[in-house]
Design a protein around this motif. Sequence first.
Motif, short mmCIF file in Angstrom:
data_model
loop_
_atom_site.label_atom_id
_atom_site.label_comp_id
_atom_site.label_asym_id
_atom_site.label_seq_id
_atom_site.Cartn_x
_atom_site.Cartn_y
_atom_site.Cartn_z
N LEU A 186 0.82 -1.20 0.00
CA LEU A 186 0.00 0.00 0.00
C LEU A 186 0.86 1.25 0.00
CD1 LEU A 186 -2.47 -1.18 2.79
CD2 LEU A 186 -2.79 -1.41 0.32
N GLN A 187 0.35 2.31 -0.63
CA GLN A 187 1.04 3.59 -0.68
C GLN A 187 0.00 4.69 -0.74
OE1 GLN A 187 3.52 4.03 -4.14
NE2 GLN A 187 4.59 5.85 -3.38
N LEU A 188 0.28 5.83 -0.10
CA LEU A 188 -0.64 6.97 -0.10
C LEU A 188 -0.27 7.94 -1.20
CD1 LEU A 188 -2.99 8.47 1.31
CD2 LEU A 188 -1.25 9.62 2.73
N GLY A 189 -1.27 8.36 -1.97
CA GLY A 189 -1.11 9.42 -2.95
C GLY A 189 -1.94 10.61 -2.54
N GLY A 190 -1.32 11.79 -2.43
CA GLY A 190 -2.06 12.97 -2.00
C GLY A 190 -2.58 12.83 -0.60
N LYS A 191 -3.81 13.28 -0.36
CA LYS A 191 -4.38 13.26 0.99
C LYS A 191 -5.17 12.00 1.30
CE LYS A 191 -4.75 18.30 1.37
NZ LYS A 191 -5.67 19.46 1.57
N LYS A 192 -5.63 11.29 0.24
CA LYS A 192 -6.52 10.17 0.57
C LYS A 192 -6.43 8.98 -0.37
CE LYS A 192 -10.72 11.33 -2.04
NZ LYS A 192 -12.18 11.38 -1.94
N THR A 193 -5.72 9.07 -1.48
CA THR A 193 -5.75 8.00 -2.48
C THR A 193 -4.86 6.84 -2.06
OG1 THR A 193 -6.06 9.67 -4.20
CG2 THR A 193 -5.46 7.45 -4.90
N GLN A 436 10.93 -0.86 -2.56
CA GLN A 436 10.83 -1.43 -3.90
C GLN A 436 9.39 -1.45 -4.38
OE1 GLN A 436 11.86 -5.59 -4.32
NE2 GLN A 436 12.75 -5.23 -6.35
N GLY A 437 9.22 -1.10 -5.64
CA GLY A 437 7.91 -1.20 -6.26
C GLY A 437 6.98 -0.04 -6.02
N LEU A 438 7.46 1.02 -5.36
CA LEU A 438 6.60 2.16 -5.08
C LEU A 438 6.58 3.14 -6.25
CD1 LEU A 438 7.43 2.96 -1.34
CD2 LEU A 438 5.59 1.54 -2.28
N LEU A 439 5.51 3.91 -6.33
CA LEU A 439 5.41 4.96 -7.33
C LEU A 439 6.31 6.12 -6.94
CD1 LEU A 439 3.65 5.05 -9.91
CD2 LEU A 439 2.10 6.56 -8.68
N ALA A 440 7.07 6.65 -7.89
CA ALA A 440 8.02 7.73 -7.62
C ALA A 440 7.30 9.01 -7.24
CB ALA A 440 8.89 7.97 -8.85
N ASP A 441 8.01 9.87 -6.51
CA ASP A 441 7.44 11.15 -6.07
C ASP A 441 6.94 11.98 -7.25
OD1 ASP A 441 7.93 10.49 -3.46
OD2 ASP A 441 9.76 11.72 -3.27
N SER A 442 7.66 11.92 -8.37
CA SER A 442 7.24 12.70 -9.53
C SER A 442 5.87 12.25 -10.04
CB SER A 442 8.29 12.58 -10.66
OG SER A 442 8.46 11.22 -11.03
N GLU A 443 5.57 10.97 -9.90
CA GLU A 443 4.26 10.47 -10.31
C GLU A 443 3.18 10.80 -9.27
OE1 GLU A 443 3.36 9.10 -13.13
OE2 GLU A 443 5.39 9.14 -13.96
N LEU A 444 3.58 10.90 -8.01
CA LEU A 444 2.62 11.19 -6.96
C LEU A 444 2.12 12.62 -7.02
CD1 LEU A 444 4.30 9.41 -3.89
CD2 LEU A 444 2.32 8.62 -5.20
N GLU A 445 2.78 13.48 -7.77
CA GLU A 445 2.35 14.87 -7.85
C GLU A 445 0.95 15.00 -8.42
OE1 GLU A 445 5.28 16.91 -10.12
OE2 GLU A 445 6.85 16.74 -8.57
N ARG A 446 0.53 14.03 -9.22
CA ARG A 446 -0.81 14.10 -9.82
C ARG A 446 -1.91 14.05 -8.75
NH1 ARG A 446 -1.21 10.66 -14.08
NH2 ARG A 446 1.04 10.22 -14.11
N PHE A 447 -1.59 13.53 -7.57
CA PHE A 447 -2.59 13.42 -6.51
C PHE A 447 -2.64 14.65 -5.60
CE2 PHE A 447 -1.29 9.08 -7.60
CZ PHE A 447 -2.52 8.50 -7.85
N GLY A 448 -1.78 15.64 -5.84
CA GLY A 448 -1.74 16.81 -4.99
C GLY A 448 -0.97 16.53 -3.71
N VAL A 449 -1.10 17.43 -2.76
CA VAL A 449 -0.38 17.28 -1.48
C VAL A 449 -1.37 17.31 -0.34
CG1 VAL A 449 1.76 18.26 -2.33
CG2 VAL A 449 0.02 19.77 -1.41
#
Length: 449
Positions: A186-193, A436-449
């Motif tokens: 599991l990984q968090l994207g933005g505030k809730k994804t 390993q296997g996580l989405l890079a920070d550059s890709e996480l930008e699409r989810f906001g902060v």
Amino acid sequence: MAYNGIYTSRGSNYGGSTRGSRGSSNYRSTTTRDPTLPPDRDLMEGLGRDVVRALSKPSVDSKGDPVKPEDVQYLGSYNWVEEVQPTIIVPGSPPEWRNRPFPYRVRYDTGVRFVDQNGFRMAGESCLLPLFRAVDIVSEDNADTTIDWSAVDIVTDRNGLRKLMRWLQYSGADSGEPLKEFRIDLQLGGKKTVLMHRWEKRTREIATPPRSGCGINFERESTSPAKGCERSTGHHRIVQYDFDGLKMVVRFEVDACLPQSSATTTRTNKSQQASTRTTSGTSTDIDSLTDIMSSLNVASTTSASPPSEAADITVIRAGTQVPQSSIVELTTRSEKYIDEFSWAEQYPQLLLSYTPHLFLAAHDRGTFERMIEHKLGSEELRNIENNARIQRSFRQLAATLRTVQELVKDHGQRGRLTLVCQPDGTLKVYERTSQQGLLADSELERFGV
């Protein structure tokens, strides 16, 4: 099932064993091991020893309207091709159903097949990366294909949802079929994804007849590759929908589609152009494309090119966007056991990807003589959809996803949690030490902060 010689973890069965679904966690793998394949990974690798939380099956209200995907929208699609550098065709196309007259004979499945092609191709990088690449490109082509990533609750493969459904439906050792262990990172994207990363002990395995059945060869003998996708090793589709109030983005593999006339085919815009590009945005001309396509070779069923360690994905623009209404799931059964077909297992697979057509083909030792067509929305499947046990599981799935979402949110952007299900039916949450296997920070930008 993958098409054209590289196989996935789907297979039909002889002798009465249950045919597993593509990438399904209950697939009965063969005992024959190819010495060239790496050993199985340890389910607990990269995890801490302490249990963060043990999850229990939630209690849910059995009343109310049936829980099912609502407002289903196509977001993107792609086909993998055999290359050292990860290479996808966008939007790609599923193989087309040929509607061959019965009877015809199909050989047993043999050779190497994929359990998780995305995991194999990405070689330790995020297996979700091709999902985002495909959606980004399709959204450039389609003015009506947009998504607010910050509003999404769950990004997952259908495979992960089906594994959770099996855990919810498991009633203990006395139920007959054992529960196969599984893991989801599991990984968090933005505030809730919540990003649910598929994790498998092995990404490939060996199909050994007769146990392997002939489901993969049935697909190959019953479909034709779409134009521009002749070298495909598997088609993946991404949709978004509302699931009991949760906004879901779900990826799944597609077996086939109904043939598309020029009047009904969704326009492809720039997707028909003969251009190739990498994730950095560079392009190659038609000669380079020809060189790339001529170098692709998936005829062998015994090997696949080792994946690159680079995170870049090469994108070939080809294929056709097909409507959701044409998507087909293919499955096979021995004629002797056709009456034992399990809707408890198959129906969630259809519904969680909103695949409207199921073609169930019956065979006698590889000779197919008939096929039964089922369709979502039919009276038969509405009765299954309204089945109390299945509806309870769907409601529990939504409740479990909400619980997981709150846990991931509580641990923040740098929190690393993993779900681990054991054969005894316990589902526990662990902290993960590996990145390993996580989405890079550059890709996480699409989810906001």
